[in-house]
Design a protein around this motif. Sequence first.
Motif, mmCIF file in Angstrom:
data_model
loop_
_atom_site.group_PDB
_atom_site.id
_atom_site.type_symbol
_atom_site.label_atom_id
_atom_site.label_comp_id
_atom_site.label_asym_id
_atom_site.label_seq_id
_atom_site.Cartn_x
_atom_site.Cartn_y
_atom_site.Cartn_z
ATOM 1 N N TRP A 81 0.836 -1.201 0.000
ATOM 2 C CA TRP A 81 0.000 0.000 0.000
ATOM 3 C C TRP A 81 0.877 1.259 0.000
ATOM 4 N N ALA A 82 1.931 1.237 -0.796
ATOM 5 C CA ALA A 82 2.744 2.442 -1.067
ATOM 6 C C ALA A 82 3.548 2.948 0.122
ATOM 7 N N SER A 83 3.845 2.089 1.086
ATOM 8 C CA SER A 83 4.569 2.565 2.277
ATOM 9 C C SER A 83 5.934 3.141 1.907
ATOM 10 N N VAL A 84 6.539 2.632 0.816
ATOM 11 C CA VAL A 84 7.838 3.143 0.374
ATOM 12 C C VAL A 84 7.672 4.126 -0.793
ATOM 13 N N LEU A 85 6.672 3.899 -1.634
ATOM 14 C CA LEU A 85 6.492 4.755 -2.825
ATOM 15 C C LEU A 85 6.313 6.221 -2.435
ATOM 16 N N MET A 86 5.461 6.477 -1.432
ATOM 17 C CA MET A 86 5.172 7.877 -1.079
ATOM 18 C C MET A 86 6.392 8.577 -0.458
ATOM 19 N N PRO A 87 7.100 7.957 0.508
ATOM 20 C CA PRO A 87 8.330 8.609 1.003
ATOM 21 C C PRO A 87 9.359 8.817 -0.110
ATOM 22 N N LEU A 88 9.443 7.898 -1.068
ATOM 23 C CA LEU A 88 10.401 8.074 -2.174
ATOM 24 C C LEU A 88 10.079 9.368 -2.926
ATOM 25 N N ALA A 89 8.800 9.562 -3.208
ATOM 26 C CA ALA A 89 8.402 10.745 -3.979
ATOM 27 C C ALA A 89 8.449 12.010 -3.117
ATOM 28 N N ASN A 90 7.952 11.931 -1.890
ATOM 29 C CA ASN A 90 7.795 13.145 -1.080
ATOM 30 C C ASN A 90 9.050 13.528 -0.309
ATOM 31 N N HIS A 91 9.707 12.547 0.288
ATOM 32 C CA HIS A 91 10.878 12.852 1.128
ATOM 33 C C HIS A 91 12.175 12.841 0.315
ATOM 34 N N TYR A 92 12.324 11.821 -0.546
ATOM 35 C CA TYR A 92 13.585 11.686 -1.298
ATOM 36 C C TYR A 92 13.533 12.393 -2.659
ATOM 37 N N LYS A 93 12.344 12.951 -2.977
ATOM 38 C CA LYS A 93 12.177 13.761 -4.200
ATOM 39 C C LYS A 93 12.561 13.001 -5.471
ATOM 40 N N VAL A 94 12.218 11.725 -5.511
ATOM 41 C CA VAL A 94 12.480 10.916 -6.711
ATOM 42 C C VAL A 94 11.402 11.260 -7.750
ATOM 43 N N ASP A 95 11.836 11.533 -8.991
ATOM 44 C CA ASP A 95 10.895 12.000 -10.028
ATOM 45 C C ASP A 95 9.974 10.900 -10.534
ATOM 46 N N ASN A 96 10.543 9.691 -10.640
ATOM 47 C CA ASN A 96 9.781 8.606 -11.256
ATOM 48 C C ASN A 96 9.779 7.401 -10.306
ATOM 49 N N VAL A 97 8.637 7.168 -9.660
ATOM 50 C CA VAL A 97 8.532 6.095 -8.675
ATOM 51 C C VAL A 97 7.511 5.089 -9.194
#
Length: 294
Positions: A81-97
């Motif tokens: 349920w996106a537990s890693v996807l959202m921090p990748l995008a929001n905290h680590y500022k990854v463009d393409n998750v």
Amino acid sequence: MTDQTREEYGASAEAIEHHYGTGNDYFSLWLGETMAYSSALWDDDDEHQSLDDAQRAKIHYHCEQARADKAKSVLDIGCGWASVLMPLANHYKVDNVVGLTLSESQETWINGLNHPNVEARLESWKDHDASAKYDSIISIGAFEHFAKLGSTSEEKVEFYREFFRKCHGWLDSKGHMSLQTVAYGNALPGSFDPFLAAEIFPETDTPFLAEIAKGCEHLFHVMTLRNDAEHYRRTLRAWYNNIRQNRARCVELKGEEEVARFEKYLRLCSYMYEVGGLELYRITFRKIDNPKRF
Ligand SMILES: C[S@@+](CC[C@H](N)C(=O)[O-])C[C@H]1O[C@@H](n2cnc3c(N)ncnc32)[C@H](O)[C@@H]1O
């Protein structure tokens, strides 16, 4: 590998949805804020640490191991349920998750969040076609589903090898992958509990460490390996306590029989960690670009 073998290995979408499709509302009652459905990373010196804190520590651990802070594009295989996807995008500022899941309810849930940099795909890693290289890969609590119960050790190694080959192909030069998986400890091969196999995780078997090592040979350097078996026992106990605290609502959503089944599964797995039957590995890999003969 023949097409027929390819279709036979690992849990099918039906088997996955049998478990993960039991309802997002139900899981949210006991998984906690992060909706992470895998072992947390606990502080051994803090017996009062909350489940949510320990889950966040786990999420950051994997993002750091995968070098997500320097990544533009990250793949999460078995994204839940996106537990890693959202921090990748929001905290680590990854463009393409990009997240892969075999559960339709998870895919609908994640894409319903409408994050412009996050995409969940209802797709097995076996069928994933990357349009460009990823800088990093993360996979937490999914590897357990990549071999079916009843497969020989040689077959399991071949399935895992196929997984590592694909990850190798998707990753950019020297790219890192952070993997978390349950594995057998002092249990003999084929010891997967019959109740878990029939009623909780159909079509699933757990790896031995040697099978993982054989699967990644010549493809990845193993950079770190840690075994946090006790962390999974603590996580299972926290989930069990959450169900007990929210039991009336859980029963309203799922019925008495189903809730009792989950309680039994959480207690049984916790016992397996206590007696050394299961391990919890967190492994960091770095891509081998060109294996050489020295
Ligand atoms: C225990 S959950 C872990 C979810 C998430 N990584 C977490 O830690 O919360 C396992 C996940 O693996 C996914 N999965 C299982 N087999 C898969 C496959 N062959 N390809 C892609 N995802 C798969 C399931 O759909 C589910 O999302």
